[in-house]
Design a protein around this motif. Structure first.
Motif, short mmCIF file in Angstrom:
data_model
loop_
_atom_site.label_atom_id
_atom_site.label_comp_id
_atom_site.label_asym_id
_atom_site.label_seq_id
_atom_site.Cartn_x
_atom_site.Cartn_y
_atom_site.Cartn_z
N THR A 27 0.74 -1.21 0.06
CA THR A 27 -0.18 -0.10 -0.09
C THR A 27 0.87 1.37 0.25
O THR A 27 0.35 2.25 -0.23
CB THR A 27 -0.95 -0.17 1.37
OG1 THR A 27 -0.25 -0.05 2.37
CG2 THR A 27 -1.95 -1.22 1.05
N GLY A 54 0.31 3.22 -3.14
CA GLY A 54 -1.07 3.90 -3.43
C GLY A 54 -0.84 5.15 -3.90
O GLY A 54 -0.24 5.95 -3.39
N PRO A 65 -7.54 4.67 -3.52
CA PRO A 65 -6.14 4.37 -3.92
C PRO A 65 -5.92 3.33 -5.05
O PRO A 65 -6.55 2.24 -5.08
CB PRO A 65 -5.30 4.09 -2.66
CG PRO A 65 -6.12 3.65 -1.57
CD PRO A 65 -7.56 4.35 -1.89
N PHE A 119 -3.17 0.99 -7.13
CA PHE A 119 -1.92 0.27 -6.70
C PHE A 119 -1.21 -0.17 -7.86
O PHE A 119 -0.37 -1.07 -7.76
CB PHE A 119 -1.92 -0.60 -5.72
CG PHE A 119 -2.87 -0.38 -4.46
CD1 PHE A 119 -2.04 0.41 -3.38
CD2 PHE A 119 -4.04 -0.64 -4.12
CE1 PHE A 119 -2.41 0.87 -2.33
CE2 PHE A 119 -4.60 -0.24 -3.06
CZ PHE A 119 -3.87 0.38 -2.08
#
Length: 155
Positions: free
Chosen positions: A80, A83, A91, A93
């Protein structure tokens, strides 16, 4: 490669009720391999973190590194950190490395860091982990080492 580095009094990581790694004084390192990263980025990031002078010396100045203090590192995979919230509130990725190279680079980073001297404990790549820590200071640093060829970041 990206990392969020926290100076800690202690930290641990647990998966399904089992503690996989625990350290006393040292660094909790949340690490994320980015698309286009190679072992070279993992090596550079590990070396930079091992020598990062964020521990107090005898004059209470942040002047000592993990290598200087003999502290340990708890390395936890954290995709993350890739993100991207620039396009809204959810978000994305897509800049994170795919799982196979991500795990390979995570493991390589941990081995490289351990090879520099500190004791290294790990979480479990891809697992749902519970991370506990006591942030010392608090001291938290965001670090990133990008491929030397900027065109690699988009490949």
């Amino acid at each position: 490669m990206r990392a969020l580095v926290q100076r800690v009094s202690r930290a641990s990581v647990t998966v399904a009720g089992e503690t996989l790694g625990a350290i006393g004084p040292g660094l909790l390192i949340l690490v994320c391999a980015m698309r286009g990263d190679t072992e070279a980025e993992a090596d550079r990031l590990a070396a930079k973190i091992a020598r990062l002078r964020i521990f107090r010396d005898g004059s209470d100045k942040m002047n000592l590194s993990l290598l200087d203090t003999g502290g340990a590192a708890l390395v936890v995979s954290q995709f993350t950190l890739a993100g991207d919230t620039s396009r809204g509130n959810r978000p994305g990725f897509s800049d994170a490395a795919a799982p196979e190279p991500g795990e390979r680079l995570y493991q390589h980073f941990s081995r490289t860091l351990a090879g520099l001297g500190p004791h290294v404990a790990n979480g479990q790549f891809g697992a749902d982990m519970a991370v506990e820590l006591v942030n010392d200071g608090p001291v938290t640093m965001w670090m990133e080492v990008a491929p030397k060829d900027p065109d690699l970041r988009t490949s």
